[in-house]
Enzyme design. Sequence first.
Site, mmCIF file in Angstrom:
data_model
loop_
_atom_site.group_PDB
_atom_site.id
_atom_site.type_symbol
_atom_site.label_atom_id
_atom_site.label_comp_id
_atom_site.label_asym_id
_atom_site.label_seq_id
_atom_site.Cartn_x
_atom_site.Cartn_y
_atom_site.Cartn_z
ATOM 1 C CG ASP A 79 -0.185 -0.019 2.533
ATOM 2 O OD1 ASP A 79 0.765 -0.823 2.667
ATOM 3 O OD2 ASP A 79 -0.531 0.759 3.448
ATOM 4 C CD GLU A 146 4.326 0.731 6.784
ATOM 5 O OE1 GLU A 146 5.239 1.023 7.575
ATOM 6 O OE2 GLU A 146 3.796 1.569 6.019
#
Length: 487
Positions: A79, A146
């Site tokens: 991400d 994350e």
Amino acid sequence: MNIEVRNQEPKEVWNMFADLNAVPRPSKKEERIIAFMVNFGKKLHLDTFVDSVGNVIIKKTATAGFENRKTVILQSHLDMVHQKNNETNFDFETEGIKMRVDGDWVTAKGTTLGADNGLGVAAIMAILASKTIEHPNLEALFTIDEETGMTGAMGLRANILEGSILLNLDTEEDDEIGMGCAGGIDITAQKNYKEEDTPKESVAITITVKGLNGGHSGMDIHRGLGNANKIMNRILYNSAIKFDASIAEVIGGGLRNAIPRESTAIIILHSSLKDSFLSETTLLIKKIKEELIVVEKNLTIELEETELPKKTLNKVTQNEFLKAVYAALNGVFKMSTTIKDLVETSNNIANITAKEGTIKIGCLTRSSSESSKFDLANSIKSAFELAGFEVSLTGNYPGWEPNINSEILAITADLYEKINGKKAKVAACHAGLECGILGKNYPKVDMVSFGPTIRGAHSPDEKASISSTQKFWKFLQEILKNIPEKQ
């Protein structure tokens, strides 16, 4: 623009990065990038699967002569932070990142670049696709989410990976080797309020704070950068105290792990006070700019008369709100006493929304000390609770405790010096790497973190160095050649 990026060296990395950046991958919405990575692994005929929380694992057997080396876990997160300038028209959920080359830097057009952690992902992809790079058995771990919760790392089960060495490719200075990181916890303060009717003979003023650098709320917190929410609160407090101004709404900041760059508020005051308010607030704005001129050269604070809103905060709630934000610490709370120049504990007042009967404030507190993390979090929690807010502490994740006797740390530090002719900076960082979380389920895994130089991560000014990526790519390949044998 992206073709120019693909032509940079090392082409195998930049081409993978361009492919990656063509796929929308904001945190919490990683379905497309997960599918992309699964398809990538299967096209290479590699063992590829998705775990129960959405992490993608791709395994590749060792090249000839490296079968008896320790298995290596290569880890990066899929991400990216989705931040853009207000004037940029861009949809992170449907569009690919528009990149360009500016000298030694690759950057994006008005948005975050996604080099954090896309360059790490791209480097791992290039190794998986290569037929010539020498390496031991590999387990590529691509985690999700994350940036907004680390739920991928938290949800990784203990029996999935077999590797004994983990290389985390998620740092932002190419002369550093990470051996520790901060943990974090989210603080959310919320309060409902009764709205009041806008008084007659009033004028409405929109206050806009913009042009700040922003940046990573961990790695950049020590730089003394301006926080749009704190700057706005200072102006609102002064307006309320000296001109009896009422607040109609406040909208500031965005993601929890980004230093807020922009804030907008609408205030109401009696028409007779308009000129004196504009005069005095202009002087205050000048003082704020002078205080921040060294680090925030592009700071802009604008005052503009606007349409009169129908409702405002009531004065009791407004007073509690402004004082609570003033009392809540933003920035560095404590420096480490054991590691030189390391921020131990900090807080970022990341986002504030006050409108339509609800105030919501979000903070991210970080620390390499668990006790200090909760000490600061409880201090901030207390400030908001005294003002009548309901406060929750969520998303707690641990730090990564440094291991000075790490075998892989010694190997990477020695290799860095041999390759570059000078020592690497071996240090812990004030950012929330996944290593601390992964270490809970895999306590015997030996870990280091490194990566290419990235500037302005988590902001639309994010950029990645081309020459540094070349340096990082060479370093990574040398490490894989020098993994020790199994004992």
